[in-house]
Every structure is written in C-alpha cells, then in structure tokens.
Scaffold this active site. Structure first.
Site, short mmCIF file in Angstrom:
data_model
loop_
_atom_site.label_atom_id
_atom_site.label_comp_id
_atom_site.label_asym_id
_atom_site.label_seq_id
_atom_site.Cartn_x
_atom_site.Cartn_y
_atom_site.Cartn_z
N ASN A 136 33.32 13.02 32.34
CA ASN A 136 33.46 13.90 33.50
C ASN A 136 34.52 13.35 34.43
OD1 ASN A 136 33.26 15.27 35.89
ND2 ASN A 136 31.02 15.39 35.88
N CYS A 139 34.63 16.60 38.46
CA CYS A 139 33.94 17.09 39.65
C CYS A 139 34.72 16.77 40.92
CB CYS A 139 32.53 16.53 39.73
SG CYS A 139 31.42 17.40 38.63
N THR A 205 35.29 22.56 37.88
CA THR A 205 35.31 23.50 39.02
C THR A 205 36.52 23.27 39.92
OG1 THR A 205 33.89 21.98 40.22
CG2 THR A 205 32.82 23.78 39.04
N CYS A 350 42.03 61.45 42.85
CA CYS A 350 41.69 60.62 43.99
C CYS A 350 42.94 60.21 44.77
CB CYS A 350 40.91 59.37 43.56
SG CYS A 350 41.86 58.19 42.61
N CYS A 353 46.64 56.16 42.89
CA CYS A 353 47.92 55.79 42.28
C CYS A 353 49.07 56.15 43.22
CB CYS A 353 48.09 56.46 40.92
SG CYS A 353 48.01 58.27 40.97
N CYS A 357 51.59 53.50 44.89
CA CYS A 357 53.01 53.55 44.52
C CYS A 357 53.86 53.88 45.74
CB CYS A 357 53.22 54.58 43.42
SG CYS A 357 54.85 54.46 42.64
N CYS A 383 55.57 49.13 36.58
CA CYS A 383 54.96 47.91 37.12
C CYS A 383 53.48 47.80 36.78
CB CYS A 383 55.15 47.85 38.63
SG CYS A 383 54.15 49.02 39.57
N CYS A 390 43.81 52.74 39.27
CA CYS A 390 43.16 53.99 38.87
C CYS A 390 41.70 53.72 38.54
CB CYS A 390 43.86 54.59 37.65
SG CYS A 390 43.05 56.11 37.06
#
Lengths: 434, 445
Positions: A136, A139, A205, A350, A353, A357, A383, A390
């Site tokens: 280890n 840590c 971690t 919706c 996009c 953009c 891109c 979306c």
C-alpha cells in the site's frame, strides 16, 4: 456461461472480481460473506507492524457526493489501515484461506520505510498461506503524514527500494498499489517494475474534500468542526483511473507489466473497460460498500454474456484489446470528418442541443418556430457536445462523411488519413519545408 | 333509524362521521423534500420551454424547478409568485394535464410529464408558511383603483396594483373573498381553508381594502366607482347560469351545480349537507365533475354525469374524467335531457340519445330515464347584468390584449371578460396584465 477463471500473476480465482483492500475486507466475518456471495478474490485490508494498532476517528469517516435520487457517485474516506491487532488479522486470514482455497487472498501491507519492518511482516504473512501481498503506497490521508502510504508512492526511488526488499525477503507474488496523487503515473509504475514487482494495482484514492458545510464553514466530513482531506473513490473517479491504467499499459517501459484495475468499478461493463485497457483483473470497493456484496452476481453474469457474445474463451482474451487504439493526440486523423445528425423521430424537442451549441459552441444547430432542430453542416465542427447533452440516447449521432465528399464547413473534400505531424500549420512541418 | 346511502330522497348524514374527513381530505398529498428533489431532477431545463409557453401566466417553470432541485424552494416560489400571485391555488386547481404538463417534452416522449403542479405546490407551500410576504410595495403613487370582484382576476390585479404603489379597494358581492376559489371548486382540491389563507397572505402586502357584500349594480355602480377612483378593474366573474330548458326543470331538487358546490364549500359540517340517493349531473365540464364526485363523496349511492356530445368534446380533461369514474361516477355521453319527471320533486330525468353531425346536434327518437333525487345542471355560466356602455363580445365584456374595455378608465379580466379559457390561471394572467396597463396609464405624465 463463459469460463471466467482468472490467473493474475499466478494467483488463481474463479472470476476476475476481487474486493479491494478497504473496510469491506477488514475482518474474517466480512470476507467470508464476500466469498459466499461469489467474489473471486479479496485483498485483505492493510496490515501494519506489530504493536498497538492505529486508531481511527470516532466521528464520520466517509463523505459523499450524490447524483439524482441520491445515487452515490463519489465516496471519500479518512479511515486508516486496520485498527485491529496484527495477530488477530493473521489468524483470521489463515482461517479464511484454509476454507476457501480456490479464492484469491492477497494481503495488503503498510509498515515503516525500513527493511527490517518489511522483512518482519512478510514472514508473518507467508505463514498464513495467503496468495500474495499488495504494497500500500497509496493511501493519501493520515498514514502519509507518518511517512507511509502515498508518502512512499510519490517518490519512485522509495517504491523501487521497498519493492526490492519485499522481493528479497519473500517468495510471494508482489503487487504494488499506486497512488494517483502524482503528476505522471508512469514514473511510479516504472519504479515498481525496476524493484521487481510482479504487478501494479491502481488507482488508490484521490486527495479530496467532498464538500463544504456552508453553514458551519467546514470541510466535509466534519469532525468536531474540522475536516481533513480524504481519499476519493467511486464511479466519479473511473475516467481518471482508466487513463492511468492505459498510460501504464502503453508505456514501453511498463508495457506487459500486469495491472490490477481499481477505481470506480461498479458494473460488469466497468470491469470490461478496465480489462480492455490492460487490467488483468479488477478490484472493487465503493460499489460493494454502496449496495452490498451481492452485486458480484451481476458482474459475473454480465461478463459471461459479453464473453459469449464476443466468442472469448478466457478473460485473458479481453485484456489489453483496446491498448493499440489508445494513442497521442498528434496521431489522430485530422481528415476524419463527421457531422452531427438529429433523428427527428426520436427528438423530443427539449432544445438542449440548441442551447448548448448556440450559447457555448459553434452556432451549428437551427431552431424553427415549431421547435424542429436541425444541424447546420456548414458550421458543425463535430464537437459532440449536442450528443452529450441530449437526454435521448441515440437521438443525435455523428455521421462520417465519406472520403472525397466535400465538407460543407471548409468546402474541401474529405482526404486520406493525415495527422498533425504532417499538417501545414505545424511549426515543425514549416521548419522542415524551409 | 339513521340514514345511509340507501335512504331515499335528499337527506343529510348518509355516511359515518369519519368518512367525511377521509373523503374530503387533500386530493393529492404534497411532495416531501426528497420526492420534490427527485421529481425536479426529471426536468430537462428545456430551451424556450414549451411548458412556459403553455402557461397563461408564463411562469418560468424550468427555472423554478431547478431552484427546487438545488435546495432553494423559497427562491422557486418567488419565481412563481412574480408571475402568478395565486400560484398556490393554481398548483392545486390548474388543469395542468391540458397546459404545462401536456406539452412537457417528457409527456410527449414517455407519457410521464415532469410533475410541474406538484412541484409548484411544494415551493409555494414552503414560502407561504413563512413570514413575511415576499413582495414589498413601491412608494405610494396617490392613485386609487377600484376592483370589482375578489376572485382570481380581481385579487391578481389588486396585488399587482398595490405592489406598484396604488391604493386599491376590492368590492365583492359575496360575504367572503376568493371568488370561485372560495365558492366554486371541489373541496378536496384546496382543503384546510386554503382559499381564505391565500387571500389573507396576498392581502398582507398592504394597500388593499376589502369591501365584501357590495355588488356592482346593487351597492355600488360603475359610474360611482369611476367618479371616485382613478381606474376601475372589473373581475366579477359570471353570475348567471344557463337554464336547462327542459320540461320539469322547476321541480324541487333541480338546481345549478355551482350552487351545490358553493353550499358544500361553505358548510360548517358536511354531514349536515343533504344529498340525494341518486344524483344526476348534466354537463361536460369541470363543474359537472366536481359536483358529481362530491355528491358521491357525500354518500350518494349513484352519481351520473350525462353529456350531450361525445366524450372527446367534454371540456373536463381525461384526467378529471378518470378521477370521477375512479370515484364511482358514471359518465354517459351523447344524451340530452328532454324532461324532468316528478310530482313536485324530481324523481327521474328523461334523456334522448343524440347524434352530433355536420348540421349540429340532433335528438334521436330513442330515450331513457335515470332515477334522480337530485339533478344538478352544469351547462355553463353567463354574464350577469352589466352596466350600460360596456361593449360586449360573445356574451362577455370585450377587452383588448391589455384588458381595456370600451369605457375609458375601465379594465376587465377573468371569466367576465373575453379572451382565454375560463380558468383560474387565465384570470390571474388577465388581472395581472390589466394592472400593469392601468399602472402605465395612471403614471403617464
């Protein structure tokens, strides 16, 4: 059902899913439950030297961040290595290994940075019948302040030195666990190999503060009004881990060094991704801590179905398959030209996009009064942001322009493969031409 | 012997006492904090969102939902109230399944819209429970405005006018303010005396005097109000009801559904309210639904709605219809009342089947009868007496887009005026917009 049998540096397990050295593997009780649930192996929570064990805080050890519906996305901990006496852990390891000879049982170790300390503990571990050791060096909290854990892992010379001691004083396979809290993960991996490591495992971690209590003005988790940085893990760290695994796998100095992949593995698919980038097996912690040990059954069935679908006879067939396709930016094909395409049947109008953009990219999506959204090929640089924002999967896709057809944005026909190294804007190319 | 659902005639106390509490409790439980966060997370924060376009008051719905999602429901409520000061009631009574939620992209995509109404209630409940009132008044302008009608249109106009610094007096014919919110909607949609609480909360901005029991053309006149005020807003709603025009309509226990609903809303003790064993409601709108469902909840053995056209033409939404049928109300379409039978008191209603063709609705020869101890008519309301000089259109006070009537200095909005559907939310929008125009007119140098 595919054959999931795994052989990682000579350590055999019925599947490539191991539990990482962490709270779930601190005791015989937990580890027996894990093996009963079907885990292929366990890396026992890190043992320290003989003598009075370390102590943990008595306030919260974990902090978290959540997504929708409180889905846990990232976990942070300030727990230290095992706080149980060494002899108790050794006795339990021996007992579990005796009852589960077919499972992998590796023991994680962290002792002071001197040869005698390492020599002493290795003798104890060998006596348990464990399959190997994991060093280890990762840590980032608590132990690092005492010259152990990531304090070793951040200095390649120390890694090499300690690894060499371990190989000198033990016949057991040795896995070196790396900390991601470095600027270049290849350096510690190279040091481990020079020291004789049989494998590396990563990532440990990541240094983190999961949040700040905006009323108490204190970092979280908060203990008596104070907080400290802890180690971050869980689904949120997976992309970082994948890159580090790939860096080691494709680095000529470490290519071929076995890797145990760690970092946000939550599903069978995550495991496959790590293995495709070179991990021989994976280690899991946060997913088990979130949902319990039974998740391994989904991992087993998912991996099996995937292998059957692909015709892979062994998990080894998966390992490293994607490495040849990991490259540097400069080798990417600049003549690979795509355009976003919106499937009007799938579109739910919706407008995300469009907002993305129009506000933040290339103004390449048109919106009609009746909310029909269409891509302006002459402005689309492909891109992929519209695809990413979306909410409907596969509604927006990237369509490749065939070779020879003109790119409406540049007016130039799509050419053959060409990368930055030969591009006229590259100063090196200009210099060579002069 | 006590009464039961099977007791003949029109009698009170058909149910055990506790049943009334249960039947008239909150129709839909409020969202808890976690539920609200989860529900809010489903919003896609659409660009130029269809839900906002569909809302007559144009509340910035994606913004308020995002404010809930980020743990600031009070900010969400301010977003709502800044456009619709009766956002609390609208969250309860708006036919959102025909407005914002109908056009929600998730309704279109998956048949499950973001729960806009419930989220709106979540936010507004939280803010309304806290003092002080979230809006303050601009410096006094010295202008006085009379508002006729303390319903949604009048209250919205009065609040906006008070906010802009004017002194407002609201006159209302009824003893209590609130208009249809207080007298005209089903009890379980706004339990706990919410309508009055909302009026009190709204009035706490200050600058508004409430004068109840004053009807236009009775205690006050338009000419008088015009003389004593700088502007007048008319929002008195529809006082008249359409007649059944069927033989026997004057029999006892034949009455307008709105009267039944109003009596129910004002009843101190629901057990004391008489209801028929067999109740028939004629009509196809929300009033018909509210009357039939509440008759059933009061203990009627049967409640039947009869609508003269096809189901698709009912102005009550499918959601409302399902609500009725799930409470045991039967809905019969394509039948029109031709005669009310009974000897002094209604006993049966006779209906003819109808055909809805290009030439209009025609009665077919075949008829049927329904048992009825009570017959409620819910076939539309109409304007009561209006002062002379006001131009009308389609039976309502004609207004332009700013709420101006044909008389100088007189604005109108809500159900009594043209434009939009007869909905609380439409009335709020018209009252608010008229107030803004009144302000502009009064402050013009």
């Amino acid at each position: 059902m595919a054959n999931l049998q795994s052989d990682f540096i000579g350590i055999k397990s019925p599947n490539p899913f191991w539990l990482a050295s962490a709270p779930p593997t601190d005791k015989e009780y937990n580890v027996r439950r894990a093996f009963q649930a079907g885990w292929g192996g366990v890396v026992w929570k890190t043992l320290g030297s003989e003598g009075p064990p370390v102590v943990n805080v008595n306030g919260p050890r974990y902090g978290a961040i959540w997504g929708a519906d409180r889905r846990l996305l990232g976990l942070n901990n300030i727990e230290l290595i095992t706080d149980r006496p060494l002899e108790v852990n050794l006795r339990e390891i021996k007992s579990v290994k005796r009852d589960y000879p077919d499972r992998a049982l590796v023991v994680s170790l962290m002792v002071p940075c001197d040869e005698d300390s390492w020599k002493a503990i290795l003798a104890h571990v060998e006596d348990t019948g464990a399959d190997g050791v994991e060093l280890n060096f990762g840590c980032p909290h608590g132990m690092a302040e005492r010259g152990m854990g990531s304090a070793v892992g951040q200095v390649p010379e120390y890694i090499q030195m300690v690894t060499a001691w371990v190989k000198k004083h033990s016949r057991m396979p040795c896995i070196v666990k790396l900390t991601p809290n470095v600027t270049d993960i290849r350096k510690p991996a190279e040091a481990a190999r020079r020291g004789g490591a049989d494998a590396v495992s990563l990532i440990n971690t990541i240094n983190s503060i999961t949040g700040v209590d905006i009323d108490a003005f204190a970092p979280m988790p908060t203990i008596d009004g104070k907080g400290t940085h802890g180690g971050y893990c869980g689904p949120a760290v997976k992309p970082i881990a994948l890159n580090m695994v790939a860096e080691i796998a494709r680095n000529p100095a470490t290519h071929g060094l076995p890797i145990s992949g760690i970092g946000g593995v939550t599903t069978w698919r995550d495991a496959v991704e790590f293995m495709l980038l070179g991990a021989g097996n994976v280690q899991v912690c946060t997913a088990a801590m979130t949902y319990g040990f039974r998740i391994v059954q989904e991992m087993i069935s998912g991996l099996s179905d995937y292998m059957d679908a692909k015709g892979f006879a062994s998990t080894a067939d998966i390992v490293g398959r994607a490495i040849p396709n990991v490259t540097d930016w400069q080798y990417l094909n600049l003549n690979y030209i795509t355009k976003a395409q919106i499937d009007q049947d799938l579109c739910i109008k919706c407008g995300r996009c469009y907002a993305a953009c129009e506000d933040t990219s290339h103004q390449a999506i048109a919106m009609s009064p009746d909310r029909t959204f269409t891509v302006k090929d002459e402005d689309c640089v492909a891109c992929n942001l519209c695809v990413d924002v979306c909410p409907v999967e596969t509604c927006i896709t990237m369509r490749e322009l065939p070779k020879g057809t003109p790119d409406p944005r540049t007016g130039k026909p799509v050419g053959d493969y060409a990368n930055w190294l030969s591009h006229p804007n590259n100063p090196a190319v200009r210099d060579a031409a002069e | 012997m006590s009464t039961s659902q099977l007791t003949p005639g029109v009698v009170p106390g058909r149910l055990p006492a506790e049943a009334y509490c249960r039947n008239f409790a909150d129709l839909e439980a409020p969202l808890g904090p976690h539920e609200a966060r989860v529900a809010a997370d489903r919003c896609y924060f659409c660009h130029d969102a269809p839900c906002v376009t569909a809302c007559p008051t144009a509340i910035d719905i994606p913004l308020f939902i995002r404010q809930i999602a980020t743990g600031t429901p009070e900010a969400a409520a301010r977003t709502i109230f800044s456009q619709n000061i009766l956002g609390g009631m609208c969250a309860r009574v708006c036919p959102t399944e025909q407005l914002c939620e109908q056009v929600c992209v998730r309704e279109v995509a998956e048949g499950k819209p973001v729960e806009i109404a419930r989220l709106q209630r979540h936010a507004t409940d939280i803010l309304m429970a806290k003092a002080p009132h979230p809006f303050s008044r601009a410096p006094a302008t010295g202008k006085r405005v009379a508002v006729v009608g303390a319903g949604p249109a009048g209250l919205a106009a009065a609040h906006r006018l008070a906010m802009l610094g004017h002194e407002v007096t609201i006159f209302d014919a009824r003893p209590k303010p609130g208009g249809l919110n207080e007298y005209g909607i089903a009890s379980y949609k706004a339990p706990g005396d919410f309508a009055q609480q909302e009026v009190d909360w709204l009035l706490s901005i200050g600058g508004i005097t409430l004068d109840c029991g004053k009807a236009l053309g009775r205690e006050v006149t338009l000419d008088g109000l015009r003389a004593s005020h700088d502007a007048v807003f008319l929002g008195m709603g529809l006082a008249g009801v359409n007649a059944l025009r069927a033989e026997g309509e004057d029999l006892q226990h034949v009455r307008p559904a709105v009267d039944f609903i109003a009596a129910l809303r004002q009843a101190e003790d629901l057990a004391s309210l008489p209801v028929g064993r067999d109740v028939v409601v004629v009509g196809g709108g929300m009033t018909a639904i509210d009357a039939a469902v509440q008759a059933k909840l009061l203990g009627a053995e049967t409640a039947t709605i009869v609508y003269r056209r096809g189901q698709e033409k009912m102005s009550a939404s499918r959601h409302e219809q399902d609500h009725a049928t799930s409470h045991g109300v039967r809905i019969i379409c394509n039948a029109a009342p031709v005669k009310v039978h009974g000897n002094g008191t209604v006993r049966e209603v006779e209906f003819a089947y109808t055909a809805d063709g290009p030439g209009g609705l025609t009665l077919l020869p075949e008829t049927f009868r329904l048992k009825a101890d009570q017959l409620f008519t819910a076939i539309g309301q109409r304007l009561g007496d209006v002062p002379e000089g006001l131009a009308l259109a389609e039976g309502k006070i004609a207004i332009d887009a700013s709420g101006r009537t044909s008389l100088a200095g007189v604005w109108a909005g809500g159900d009594c005026a043209t434009g939009g559907e007869d909905l609380t939310v439409t009335a709020v929008a018209q009252g608010r917009d008229a107030a803004i125009d009144i302000h502009a007119a009064l402050m013009r140098p």
